[in-house]
Design an enzyme around this catalytic site. Structure first.
Site, PDB file in Angstrom:
ATOM      1  N   HIS A  64       0.837  -1.205   0.000  1.00 44.68           N
ATOM      2  CA  HIS A  64       0.000   0.000   0.000  1.00 44.68           C
ATOM      3  C   HIS A  64       0.869   1.251   0.000  1.00 44.68           C
ATOM      4  CE1 HIS A  64      -3.458   2.500   0.497  1.00 44.68           C
ATOM      5  NE2 HIS A  64      -4.260   1.521   0.829  1.00 44.68           N
ATOM      6  N   TYR A  79      -2.529   5.038  -5.925  1.00 42.99           N
ATOM      7  CA  TYR A  79      -2.871   3.772  -5.248  1.00 42.99           C
ATOM      8  C   TYR A  79      -2.956   2.627  -6.261  1.00 42.99           C
ATOM      9  CZ  TYR A  79      -4.239   5.739  -0.629  1.00 42.99           C
ATOM     10  OH  TYR A  79      -4.266   6.320   0.607  1.00 42.99           O
ATOM     11  N   GLU A  86     -12.366  -0.945   2.434  1.00 44.18           N
ATOM     12  CA  GLU A  86     -11.583   0.267   2.703  1.00 44.18           C
ATOM     13  C   GLU A  86     -12.447   1.404   3.224  1.00 44.18           C
ATOM     14  OE1 GLU A  86      -8.968   1.623  -0.455  1.00 44.18           O
ATOM     15  OE2 GLU A  86      -7.624   2.595   0.957  1.00 44.18           O
TER      16      GLU A  86
END
Lengths: 346, 346
Positions: free
Chosen positions: A178, A194, A284
């Site tokens: 990440h 991302y 998320e």
């Protein structure tokens, strides 16, 4: 039991960001010593930050427990030096620990690592050990690009990273790959950086023999694996042209994808090409997309709905994705679930 | 008529690469003047380089004409200075012109631009004019990252690029957003850098008002739009959170996606979420993936099969994707088709 393997503490009280701002401000003034303030956040403030957000959404969506880590976009590994990164990381991980203590039935910890561009990753080992051995963390977030969008670090498959991987194998913790917020004006943190980080990491794994050296090492690639499932034919074809083994054999004992894909056709693509054994449920929330999809009337990030509605997945597949795969990928999870008194079995 | 909007001259005779190697070698020796050699490639060598490759595949797959440009991975904008980039670009564009003259029924030219990191893009205007006005090019390839994987240029939406866009609008040519080979060891050219370039550009467009300033400007995002269709819900949601107009309204008069997605589930995802009006047929053959998919027995990059087999697209959709959309995106295409004596209508 439904386990959401990807949540960040995006709703922290303002005092956390104030601390960070002061830390960065001190850094910019070479005459000043490093910031040495205290954070004053009460348990009630933490409760308040979660009750109307993650906890409310867990209840509404019928998910049980979230594997929870510090806010990814705020890791900011490119800001300051290793000392600053270590200080900030410790504070963020301690916040997660407090959250888990307040809500042991709802959250399980994953830790941030004190990475810094150009600093060897073994630097992260003490904090990883502290979080796993003392704070109950079951995994870590590993940033493949501590430079924040300029990609100056060696690929994740380089021996540069091996001391950290040795410790991860020893502690039996996986990493979610990440990146953090980008400081590159060409990139948008959640929209391109991302997703690019996910795609880049997968391709690094594809071209290497990392998992011959670390057969037990496991990575979760978030955001549905970036572009990878959509281009699965491309990746199978590139691997074949390079005389690599089939992707299943080469990577799928070690690499997993989460379900942070915020529409049904994307989830359908993911579940059609990636074996159910390699998919972990995640939303998320509260994260990159906070709104309601006008096309469905539901939150974009209410990913449980897409899995529930899937006509590609069997009931057994869904059980794996919602929970049992997580027990396999996070070897410490079962013990931690028991220790935190969480009822039910995934 | 089936138009493949994305092909590069990846099969050029060795003499072209020899020239490039000599050019780079001279660059490395500051005592030497810039390389000033000649390329000796005969028409027969060009024919040979295409007959067993692109032309054979066109025949086998039943596609008619390819919009053809120099090899993208060899553009190498990060190598050397603006003078070298201009020299190399001119040579590559001249090669495409020779190909179009040899096979006017099979290829239509798109040009490379002589970009160089840090050099203002108006620098590319003379070569663009030459290619469009003298060599019959109907579009150009625009590299959003001339640094080759370090992303040092301003976003495509920055005024930095406006002089080039003004000329593109004036000449009525679109750009395919296409990076070149990467010199960043964290990236793989066709596996991550290409796909990331596509995703990054889309997100740049999403966050800007570029198309208010250039309503007639058109971009094709290749490789099926990178990660974009797979994450279409994410992008719709991010735009909504940012109070941007719906994506359709914001971008889809100016941004198009090609079909270089090398498996059926990926094409299905693309065609389910992106309106057929915004999809252009392409294969990028002979390109990133050269092999045969053992799961289907057909070439991975035989993308016509996926469109033919689609149960999502109507016959009218397929006509648009195979040809009529290209006429809309490339305003000079119809005239060029006529000029080159290509029979049939898309």
């Amino acid at each position: 039991m439904i386990i959401d393997c990807h949540g960040h503490y995006t709703t922290a009280p303002k005092a956390l960001q104030d601390y960070r701002d002061a830390q960065i401000a001190a850094l910019k003034d070479p005459g000043k010593p490093p910031y040495n303030g205290k954070i004053d956040i009460s348990d009630d403030q933490i409760r308040e930050s979660l009750e109307g957000a993650q906890l409310k959404l867990q209840r509404e969506r019928g998910t049980d427990v979230t594997i929870f880590s510090p806010r990814a976009s705020a890791m900011g590994h490119h800001v300051g030096d290793a000392k600053l990164s270590a200080d900030w990381t410790r504070i963020c991980n301690d916040m997660i620990h407090r959250i888990v203590n307040l809500y042991p039935k709802n959250f399980i910890a994953v830790c941030q690592l004190p990475q810094t561009p150009g600093v060897p990753p073994e630097n992260c080992v003490p904090e990883l050990e502290r979080c796993v051995n003392e704070l109950g963390a079951v995994g870590c977030n590993l940033n493949p690009d501590p430079s924040g969008g300029y990609w100056k670090e060696p690929p994740l498959t380089d021996k540069w990273w091996y001391p950290l991987y040795e410790k991860m194998e020893e502690l039996e913790v996986p990493a979610m790959v990440h990146v953090t917020g980008t400081c590159n004006p060409a990139m948008h943190t959640t929209g391109s950086h991302y997703i690019n980080g996910d795609t880049t990491a997968f391709m690094q794994f594809l071209t290497s023999d990392l998992f011959e050296d670390f057969p037990a090492l496991k990575f979760v690639i978030p955001h549905g694996g970036g572009a990878v499932p959509y281009h699965w034919g491309r990746y199978r074809g590139i691997a074949q042209d390079m005389k690599r083994p089939p992707l299943k054999e080469l990577l799928l004992n070690n690499v997993y994808f989460d379900t942070c894909v915020y529409h049904q056709p994307g989830i359908d693509c993911l579940t059609e090409v990636i074996p159910a054994d390699n998919i972990l449920f995640a939303s998320e929330m509260v994260g990159a997309v906070k709104g309601i999809d006008p096309e469905t009337g539901h939150y974009f990030d209410d990913t449980r709905r897409y899995i529930d509605a899937s006509i590609i997945l069997t009931d057994i597949d869904k059980e794996k994705i919602f929970g049992t795969n997580a027990l396999k990928v996070y070897p410490l999870l079962a013990k931690q679930i028991k220790k935190q008194g969480i009822a039910g079995t995934p």
